[in-house]
Design a protein around this motif. Structure first.
Motif, PDB file in Angstrom:
ATOM      1  N   ALA A 128      -8.862   4.757  20.557  1.00  0.00           N
ATOM      2  CA  ALA A 128      -9.312   5.128  21.803  1.00  0.00           C
ATOM      3  C   ALA A 128      -8.698   6.294  22.454  1.00  0.00           C
ATOM      4  O   ALA A 128      -7.465   6.379  22.451  1.00  0.00           O
ATOM      5  CB  ALA A 128      -9.267   4.124  23.026  1.00  0.00           C
ATOM      6  N   ASP A 129      -9.500   7.345  22.748  1.00  0.00           N
ATOM      7  CA  ASP A 129      -8.951   8.639  23.448  1.00  0.00           C
ATOM      8  C   ASP A 129      -7.843   9.287  22.529  1.00  0.00           C
ATOM      9  O   ASP A 129      -6.630   9.493  22.928  1.00  0.00           O
ATOM     10  CB  ASP A 129      -8.321   8.301  24.871  1.00  0.00           C
ATOM     11  N   LEU A 130      -8.305   9.449  21.474  1.00  0.00           N
ATOM     12  CA  LEU A 130      -7.377   9.969  20.283  1.00  0.00           C
ATOM     13  C   LEU A 130      -7.618  11.530  20.415  1.00  0.00           C
ATOM     14  O   LEU A 130      -8.774  11.730  20.274  1.00  0.00           O
ATOM     15  CB  LEU A 130      -7.397   9.381  19.046  1.00  0.00           C
ATOM     16  N   GLU A 131      -6.542  12.432  19.990  1.00  0.00           N
ATOM     17  CA  GLU A 131      -6.625  13.821  19.528  1.00  0.00           C
ATOM     18  C   GLU A 131      -7.063  13.904  18.343  1.00  0.00           C
ATOM     19  O   GLU A 131      -7.660  14.594  17.964  1.00  0.00           O
ATOM     20  CB  GLU A 131      -5.268  14.496  20.074  1.00  0.00           C
ATOM     21  N   ARG A 132      -6.613  13.276  17.309  1.00  0.00           N
ATOM     22  CA  ARG A 132      -6.763  13.219  15.954  1.00  0.00           C
ATOM     23  C   ARG A 132      -5.897  11.927  15.145  1.00  0.00           C
ATOM     24  O   ARG A 132      -5.089  11.504  15.470  1.00  0.00           O
ATOM     25  CB  ARG A 132      -6.234  14.516  15.119  1.00  0.00           C
ATOM     26  N   ILE A 133      -6.407  11.687  14.034  1.00  0.00           N
ATOM     27  CA  ILE A 133      -5.570  10.984  13.038  1.00  0.00           C
ATOM     28  C   ILE A 133      -5.247  11.714  11.871  1.00  0.00           C
ATOM     29  O   ILE A 133      -6.193  12.455  11.326  1.00  0.00           O
ATOM     30  CB  ILE A 133      -6.588   9.630  12.625  1.00  0.00           C
ATOM     31  N   GLU A 134      -3.821  11.429  11.525  1.00  0.00           N
ATOM     32  CA  GLU A 134      -3.573  12.517  10.426  1.00  0.00           C
ATOM     33  C   GLU A 134      -3.187  11.415   9.286  1.00  0.00           C
ATOM     34  O   GLU A 134      -2.409  10.446   9.760  1.00  0.00           O
ATOM     35  CB  GLU A 134      -1.964  13.257  10.909  1.00  0.00           C
ATOM     36  N   ILE A 135      -3.527  11.892   8.116  1.00  0.00           N
ATOM     37  CA  ILE A 135      -3.105  11.179   6.871  1.00  0.00           C
ATOM     38  C   ILE A 135      -2.359  12.086   5.842  1.00  0.00           C
ATOM     39  O   ILE A 135      -2.770  13.156   5.435  1.00  0.00           O
ATOM     40  CB  ILE A 135      -4.189  10.401   6.079  1.00  0.00           C
ATOM     41  N   LEU A 136      -1.060  11.610   5.820  1.00  0.00           N
ATOM     42  CA  LEU A 136      -0.082  12.547   5.121  1.00  0.00           C
ATOM     43  C   LEU A 136       0.287  11.868   3.725  1.00  0.00           C
ATOM     44  O   LEU A 136       0.682  10.697   3.842  1.00  0.00           O
ATOM     45  CB  LEU A 136       1.141  12.688   5.651  1.00  0.00           C
ATOM     46  N   GLU A 137       0.131  12.345   2.506  1.00  0.00           N
ATOM     47  CA  GLU A 137       0.390  11.775   1.297  1.00  0.00           C
ATOM     48  C   GLU A 137       1.871  11.803   0.964  1.00  0.00           C
ATOM     49  O   GLU A 137       2.506  12.826   1.515  1.00  0.00           O
ATOM     50  CB  GLU A 137      -0.326  12.542   0.184  1.00  0.00           C
ATOM     51  N   GLY A 138       2.515  11.078   0.359  1.00  0.00           N
ATOM     52  CA  GLY A 138       3.806  10.780   0.440  1.00  0.00           C
ATOM     53  C   GLY A 138       4.298  11.703  -0.839  1.00  0.00           C
ATOM     54  O   GLY A 138       3.465  12.186  -1.708  1.00  0.00           O
ATOM     55  N   PRO A 139       5.582  11.553  -1.021  1.00  0.00           N
ATOM     56  CA  PRO A 139       6.788  10.909  -0.160  1.00  0.00           C
ATOM     57  C   PRO A 139       6.977  11.364   1.186  1.00  0.00           C
ATOM     58  O   PRO A 139       7.044  12.656   1.059  1.00  0.00           O
ATOM     59  CB  PRO A 139       7.839  10.570  -1.171  1.00  0.00           C
ATOM     60  N   GLN A 140       7.175  10.734   2.089  1.00  0.00           N
ATOM     61  CA  GLN A 140       7.338  11.329   3.365  1.00  0.00           C
ATOM     62  C   GLN A 140       8.448  10.653   4.072  1.00  0.00           C
ATOM     63  O   GLN A 140       8.739  11.079   5.152  1.00  0.00           O
ATOM     64  CB  GLN A 140       6.062  10.979   4.285  1.00  0.00           C
ATOM     65  N   GLY A 141       9.484  10.398   3.204  1.00  0.00           N
ATOM     66  CA  GLY A 141      10.595   9.824   3.821  1.00  0.00           C
ATOM     67  C   GLY A 141      11.611  10.540   4.519  1.00  0.00           C
ATOM     68  O   GLY A 141      12.142  10.061   5.228  1.00  0.00           O
ATOM     69  N   THR A 142      11.485  11.759   4.296  1.00  0.00           N
ATOM     70  CA  THR A 142      12.572  12.752   4.912  1.00  0.00           C
ATOM     71  C   THR A 142      12.198  12.646   6.373  1.00  0.00           C
ATOM     72  O   THR A 142      13.044  12.719   7.245  1.00  0.00           O
ATOM     73  CB  THR A 142      12.551  14.158   4.473  1.00  0.00           C
ATOM     74  N   LEU A 143      10.990  12.841   6.920  1.00  0.00           N
ATOM     75  CA  LEU A 143      10.601  12.835   8.159  1.00  0.00           C
ATOM     76  C   LEU A 143      10.121  11.546   9.154  1.00  0.00           C
ATOM     77  O   LEU A 143      10.051  11.356  10.123  1.00  0.00           O
ATOM     78  CB  LEU A 143       9.445  13.653   8.422  1.00  0.00           C
ATOM     79  N   PHE A 144       9.634  10.599   8.010  1.00  0.00           N
ATOM     80  CA  PHE A 144       9.190   9.299   8.605  1.00  0.00           C
ATOM     81  C   PHE A 144       9.913   8.060   8.057  1.00  0.00           C
ATOM     82  O   PHE A 144       9.327   7.199   8.209  1.00  0.00           O
ATOM     83  CB  PHE A 144       7.582   9.151   8.254  1.00  0.00           C
ATOM     84  N   GLY A 145      10.807   8.214   7.500  1.00  0.00           N
ATOM     85  CA  GLY A 145      11.447   7.003   7.059  1.00  0.00           C
ATOM     86  C   GLY A 145      11.567   6.532   5.774  1.00  0.00           C
ATOM     87  O   GLY A 145      10.532   6.799   5.012  1.00  0.00           O
ATOM     88  N   ALA A 146      11.993   5.251   5.518  1.00  0.00           N
ATOM     89  CA  ALA A 146      12.200   4.450   4.290  1.00  0.00           C
ATOM     90  C   ALA A 146      10.920   4.062   3.853  1.00  0.00           C
ATOM     91  O   ALA A 146      10.448   3.442   2.858  1.00  0.00           O
ATOM     92  CB  ALA A 146      13.067   3.486   4.479  1.00  0.00           C
ATOM     93  N   GLY A 147       9.980   3.626   4.893  1.00  0.00           N
ATOM     94  CA  GLY A 147       8.522   2.927   4.642  1.00  0.00           C
ATOM     95  C   GLY A 147       7.506   3.809   4.391  1.00  0.00           C
ATOM     96  O   GLY A 147       6.431   3.634   4.507  1.00  0.00           O
ATOM     97  N   SER A 201       7.068  -8.020   1.770  1.00  0.00           N
ATOM     98  CA  SER A 201       7.973  -6.878   1.351  1.00  0.00           C
ATOM     99  C   SER A 201       7.821  -5.780   2.588  1.00  0.00           C
ATOM    100  O   SER A 201       6.706  -5.687   2.900  1.00  0.00           O
ATOM    101  CB  SER A 201       7.759  -6.433   0.066  1.00  0.00           C
ATOM    102  N   PHE A 202       8.810  -4.733   2.788  1.00  0.00           N
ATOM    103  CA  PHE A 202       8.477  -3.857   3.599  1.00  0.00           C
ATOM    104  C   PHE A 202       7.412  -2.783   2.882  1.00  0.00           C
ATOM    105  O   PHE A 202       7.364  -2.507   1.673  1.00  0.00           O
ATOM    106  CB  PHE A 202       9.904  -3.022   3.666  1.00  0.00           C
ATOM    107  N   PRO A 203       6.593  -1.977   3.933  1.00  0.00           N
ATOM    108  CA  PRO A 203       5.313  -1.281   3.478  1.00  0.00           C
ATOM    109  C   PRO A 203       5.930  -0.163   3.059  1.00  0.00           C
ATOM    110  O   PRO A 203       6.963   0.529   3.021  1.00  0.00           O
ATOM    111  CB  PRO A 203       4.634  -1.100   4.571  1.00  0.00           C
ATOM    112  N   ASN A 204       5.050   0.504   2.045  1.00  0.00           N
ATOM    113  CA  ASN A 204       5.315   1.890   1.627  1.00  0.00           C
ATOM    114  C   ASN A 204       4.390   2.766   2.106  1.00  0.00           C
ATOM    115  O   ASN A 204       4.392   3.939   2.078  1.00  0.00           O
ATOM    116  CB  ASN A 204       4.958   1.758  -0.159  1.00  0.00           C
ATOM    117  N   VAL A 205       3.356   2.461   3.002  1.00  0.00           N
ATOM    118  CA  VAL A 205       2.653   3.185   3.725  1.00  0.00           C
ATOM    119  C   VAL A 205       2.787   3.088   5.398  1.00  0.00           C
ATOM    120  O   VAL A 205       2.834   2.092   5.761  1.00  0.00           O
ATOM    121  CB  VAL A 205       1.182   3.100   3.762  1.00  0.00           C
ATOM    122  N   ALA A 206       3.422   4.205   5.869  1.00  0.00           N
ATOM    123  CA  ALA A 206       4.027   3.960   7.260  1.00  0.00           C
ATOM    124  C   ALA A 206       2.548   4.277   8.304  1.00  0.00           C
ATOM    125  O   ALA A 206       1.721   5.088   7.905  1.00  0.00           O
ATOM    126  CB  ALA A 206       4.799   5.162   7.479  1.00  0.00           C
TER     127      ALA A 206
END
Length: 345
Positions: free
Chosen positions: A143-162, A118-123
């Motif tokens: 590797a060579d990352l500025e940061r890792i962001e973890i956003l709690e949902g729902p985030q469908g408006t900006l990041f889609g159905a998944g 099934s399609f994921p719920n965490v993008a």
């Protein structure tokens, strides 16, 4: 009257907790006396624009490059343990179900789920590129990352159905147009009851046209030693075996002799390797407009399994960090990502 020890203990615990809270609050309100005590502002792009993490009106966690270096984490399994609102369970690197707010990427767990789950719920996002994969997680090497962001949902408006449960974003370091940077890091580690591990990572940043056009490249190779042993085993089909019941009507075929795993046995069979390269080109049109081209490639090669078995097929106790597997087990995960991004305001 005889005192109740349970009530006394509860009152003592409450008083202790209150005292701790007062000390913590006082520490928070004490002004910094030196530059070493000052908190640095963390800038995130959770709402598609750069802003302080304290101004974002959503629940967000950010692991900066400094934090990643201090924790010495490079993979999803490395850093997920430091995220209180994120959990994961699965079958090894790149095969996890990620949970945010109790929702997961999938309920499947077989190697075929990558195509049928099934399609994921965490993008999962690499910068602004979506990387959702049914039934598994895209395990991007940090590797060579500025940061890792973890956003709690729902985030469908900006990041889609998944993104109903949330989003995990890997934000890369962009080319710097005002300086040349180059660094190489390498490491060697031993694994308890297993094989050693080695890693090497290199970064090069060159401003081809100062303040106008720059290139940044990172390459890495991380080989991690295994620690699970596949030990010898032999068994003979019985009439009660599920395979015999389902396919042979409960009658063992006459040519079904003893089965062994001689071709699969080995020590420290679950080796793991991450190899990859990423290149980025940045052209600055003006102070407000720029164009970014990014190309990423990664190869994840996981051999064996990443769990242990307590018993063999006839309920004999197995040694620690051991399994009895009769067929090959592996996960080979390759991905290529190309992104063209025009930024402006």
């Amino acid at each position: 009257m005889k005192p109740n020890p349970k009530i006394s203990a509860a009152v003592a615990a409450i008083l202790s907790a209150s005292a701790t809270a007062v000390v913590w609050a006082a520490a928070e309100t004490t002004p910094a006396t030196g530059a070493g005590n000052e908190l640095q502002e963390v800038i995130v792009t959770a709402e598609r624009r750069a802003e302080s993490v304290q101004d974002v009106p959503i629940t967000i966690q950010a692991l900066t490059s400094e934090t990643l270096a201090q924790l010495n984490v490079k993979t999803f399994d490395d850093f997920v343990k430091y995220l209180p609102n994120v959990t994961a369970g699965g079958y090894g690197p790149g095969q996890s179900n990620v949970f945010i707010r109790g929702l997961a990427t999938s309920i499947g767990g077989t190697q075929g789920v990558g195509a049928t789950g099934s399609f994921p719920n965490v993008a999962t996002y690499l910068d602004d590129q979506s990387g959702q994969v049914p039934g598994r997680n895209l395990d991007i090497y940090a590797a060579d990352l500025e940061r890792i962001e973890i956003l709690e949902g729902p985030q469908g408006t900006l990041f889609g159905a998944g993104a109903q449960a949330g989003v995990i974003r890997y934000i890369t370091n962009k080319p710097k147009l005002d300086r040349v940077e180059a660094n190489v890091s390498a490491s060697y580690a031993t694994t308890a009851h297993g094989d050693p591990s080695t890693s090497i990572e290199g970064v090069l940043n060159v401003p081809v046209i100062p303040d106008k056009f720059g290139v940044r490249v990172v390459a890495y190779n991380d080989s991690r030693g295994g620690y699970i042993n596949n030990i010898p085993g032999t068994f003979t089909r019985a009439a009660t075996d599920q395979v015999v019941v389902n396919y042979f009507g409960g009658v063992v075929p006459p040519n079904s002799g003893p089965i062994n795993n001689n071709f699969q046995i080995g020590r420290a069979t679950n080796s793991l390797t991450y190899k990859g390269v990423r290149g980025e080109l940045l052209y600055q049109f003006s102070d407000d407009w720029n164009f970014l081209v990014s190309q990423s490639y990664q190869n994840l090669d996981a051999e064996g399994v990443f769990w242990q078995e307590a018993y063999d097929g006839v309920h004999n106790v197995l040694p620690e960090l051991s399994v009895q597997l009769y067929s090959p087990s592996y996960n080979k995960d390759k991905f290529t990502d190309t992104a063209w991004t025009l930024n402006g305001k």
